[in-house]
Design an enzyme around this catalytic site. Structure first.
Site, PDB file in Angstrom:
ATOM      1  N   HIS A   1      -7.489   5.706  -9.698  1.00  0.00           N
ATOM      2  CA  HIS A   1      -7.518   5.616  -8.232  1.00  0.00           C
ATOM      3  C   HIS A   1      -8.887   6.004  -7.692  1.00  0.00           C
ATOM      4  O   HIS A   1      -9.123   7.151  -7.307  1.00  0.00           O
ATOM      5  CB  HIS A   1      -6.441   6.530  -7.645  1.00  0.00           C
TER       6      HIS A   1
ATOM      7  N   HIS B   1     -12.181   4.686  -5.069  1.00  0.00           N
ATOM      8  CA  HIS B   1     -12.690   3.765  -4.046  1.00  0.00           C
ATOM      9  C   HIS B   1     -14.198   3.654  -4.221  1.00  0.00           C
ATOM     10  O   HIS B   1     -14.935   4.603  -3.962  1.00  0.00           O
ATOM     11  CB  HIS B   1     -12.350   4.277  -2.650  1.00  0.00           C
ATOM     12  N   LEU B   2     -14.652   2.489  -4.678  1.00  0.00           N
ATOM     13  CA  LEU B   2     -16.089   2.266  -4.882  1.00  0.00           C
ATOM     14  C   LEU B   2     -16.749   1.569  -3.695  1.00  0.00           C
ATOM     15  O   LEU B   2     -17.966   1.409  -3.669  1.00  0.00           O
ATOM     16  CB  LEU B   2     -16.309   1.457  -6.166  1.00  0.00           C
TER      17      LEU B   2
ATOM     18  N   ASN C   1      -9.397  -2.131  -1.426  1.00  0.00           N
ATOM     19  CA  ASN C   1      -9.658  -2.149   0.014  1.00  0.00           C
ATOM     20  C   ASN C   1     -11.142  -2.094   0.345  1.00  0.00           C
ATOM     21  O   ASN C   1     -11.604  -1.268   1.130  1.00  0.00           O
ATOM     22  CB  ASN C   1      -8.893  -1.032   0.724  1.00  0.00           C
TER      23      ASN C   1
ATOM     24  N   ASP D   1      -3.498  -0.094  -1.515  1.00  0.00           N
ATOM     25  CA  ASP D   1      -3.767   1.300  -1.161  1.00  0.00           C
ATOM     26  C   ASP D   1      -4.623   1.419   0.090  1.00  0.00           C
ATOM     27  O   ASP D   1      -5.594   0.687   0.286  1.00  0.00           O
ATOM     28  CB  ASP D   1      -4.474   2.028  -2.309  1.00  0.00           C
TER      29      ASP D   1
ATOM     30  N   ASN E   1      -5.432  10.930   3.610  1.00  0.00           N
ATOM     31  CA  ASN E   1      -4.189  10.154   3.590  1.00  0.00           C
ATOM     32  C   ASN E   1      -3.696  10.036   2.150  1.00  0.00           C
ATOM     33  O   ASN E   1      -4.402   9.466   1.326  1.00  0.00           O
ATOM     34  CB  ASN E   1      -4.456   8.765   4.173  1.00  0.00           C
TER      35      ASN E   1
ATOM     36  N   ASP F   1      -8.396   9.668  -6.124  1.00  0.00           N
ATOM     37  CA  ASP F   1      -8.464   9.083  -4.780  1.00  0.00           C
ATOM     38  C   ASP F   1      -9.839   9.351  -4.168  1.00  0.00           C
ATOM     39  O   ASP F   1      -9.960   9.672  -2.977  1.00  0.00           O
ATOM     40  CB  ASP F   1      -7.354   9.613  -3.878  1.00  0.00           C
TER      41      ASP F   1
END
Length: 439
Positions: free
Chosen positions: A58, A60-61, A92, A152, A278, A305
């Site tokens: 999990h 986010h890049l 996302n 996500d 979140n 995350d």
């Protein structure tokens, strides 16, 4: 890239056995005691814990589209610094990774960067809009060979769409990773619903908004006979539902973030937007339940995350601040502090929840492997006795939104090997795996 030869001397593998590891090229070619040097570059690892390279399900890049927050290059540098040799990049981005072309672009960016393997996660629905399924089959058949799918940041709240997604991924042994959040119960929510939100007058985010979706989705997975993965579990009730589902043989896995194992909603009283995330930070009771769930295996893995943001998105009023925290460079220390040093788990369990099982969930065959002869040389060496003060300004990530700023934490990554190539040596970033190679 030329072949490299290392002798890692007297490493404490999984905190259980002190051995030498010989690394030639991309492979561990020999293990034992008092191995001869044979022209190898020797790395003295006495007192260091050796684990298989960490795998994050999990991350986010942000690239493509939000390179002001993070890039594949900077995000995977942060991953290497934190001991990770593979990360799964959430969909996302802007544009959303909902086509074969987009996931291949992210995969190629990871290959070019060379700091860690990048495995794109494909969107479940087009544009994360929850209206129609994305090109799931095409993404699975692409060069990126996507096996995890997630919206996500948003929940796949339409039950029929979720059922169809579960049916689709079942055909190629994929998994849907659900962001469990019933949107009707969290509209305009700012933090966990409870006594603190009542004191502060902030709109609350009830635990049931997470728990209701998890309950629905484990039943859907049972009905379809498919795999479902629950992202960033944050409540005691969620743990109880997942435990119930596992007892009945439902194919569900779950992750918890490091920050949900240590931070609580009491921190929101500071109104510091670094604590806005979140799902939201919950209560001390939830934190204790999550720690126990990792210990007894109800929660399968740690997912960071990692969610970097530019300064202006966090250094602002609470109500307008973006949600998210960075985590790749601090995750291992937080797990040591909250789980290892409390006696909840041992170092072999750390390997399981941060490497072996994450790789299995994401179907990454060459990661999370044992540190044994003939296996890929994805290795992290950790100094468990080291102490450090977290300073986000020194992080490799573009994001400075770490909730652990100025916190004294245990453990320091001394070396990270990606397929036999050292991306971190002596606690400092070295070179990416593709250094000097033609791309």
């Amino acid at each position: 890239m030329s072949s490299q030869h290392f002798l890692i001397r007297r490493a404490n593998v999984l905190g259980e056995n002190v051995v030498d590891l010989r690394v030639e090229g991309a492979t561990i070619t020999e293990t034992g005691t008092d191995l001869p040097e044979r022209d190898a570059e020797v790395i003295e690892a006495e007192g260091l814990i050796a684990l298989p390279g960490l795998v994050d399900v999990h991350t986010h890049l942000r690239e493509p589209g939000r390179e002001d927050a993070e890039t594949v290059e900077t995000g995977t540098r942060a991953a290497a610094a934190g001991g990770y040799t593979a990360v799964c990049a959430m969909a996302n981005s802007q544009p959303v990774a909902d086509t074969a072309g987009l996931v291949e672009q992210v995969w190629e960016l990871g290959r070019a960067a060379g700091w860690a393997d990048v495995h794109p996660i494909g969107a479940v629905t087009v544009g994360l809009q929850g209206e129609r399924l994305a090109e799931i089959g095409a993404m699975a058949d692409s060069r990126a060979q996507v096996r995890m799918f997630s919206d996500d940041g948003k929940c796949v709240h339409n039950a029929l769409l979720m059922r169809r997604a579960l049916e689709y991924v079942k055909t190629f042994d994929g998994v849907v990773a659900q962001h469990a959040q019933e949107p009707a119960l969290t509209e305009d929510a700012q933090m966990n619903e409870g006594s603190v939100s009542a004191d502060l007058g902030l709109a609350g985010w009830p635990a049931v908004a997470e728990e209701a979706i998890i309950a629905r989705d484990v039943l859907l997975a049972q009905h379809v006979g498919s795999r479902v993965h629950i992202c960033h579990v944050s409540t005691k009730g969620s743990v109880e539902i997942i435990r119930w589902a596992k007892e009945r043989g439902i194919d569900v896995t779950a992750e918890v973030t490091p920050h949900h194992l240590v931070l609580t909603d009491e921190l929101v009283r500071t109104y510091d937007p670094v604590y806005k995330v979140n799902p939201p930070l919950r209560t001390r009771e939830d934190v204790e339940a999550l720690r126990a769930a990792v210990g007894d295996g109800t929660i399968d893995v740690i997912g960071t995350d990692h969610a970097p943001h530019p300064l202006e998105a966090k250094e602002c009023e609470w109500s307008t601040a973006a949600m998210g925290m960075t985590g790749l460079e601090t995750a291992l220390s937080i797990i040591q502090m909250t789980l290892v040093e409390t006696g909840t788990i041992g170092w072999s369990d750390v390997a399981r929840i941060m490497s072996t099982v994450p790789a299995r969930i994401a179907r990454i065959d060459d990661q999370g492997r044992p540190l044994a002869q003939g296996e890929p040389a994805n290795i992290v060496l950790v100094d468990p006795e080291a102490r450090r003060t977290v300073d986000p300004q020194t992080h490799a990530s573009k994001g400075r939104n770490s909730p652990y700023k100025a916190m004294d934490v245990p453990g320091q990554v001394r070396a990270t090997f990606l397929k036999g190539h050292p991306t971190v040596l002596n606690g400092c970033l070295a070179t990416p795996r593709n250094a000097g190679a033609e791309n």
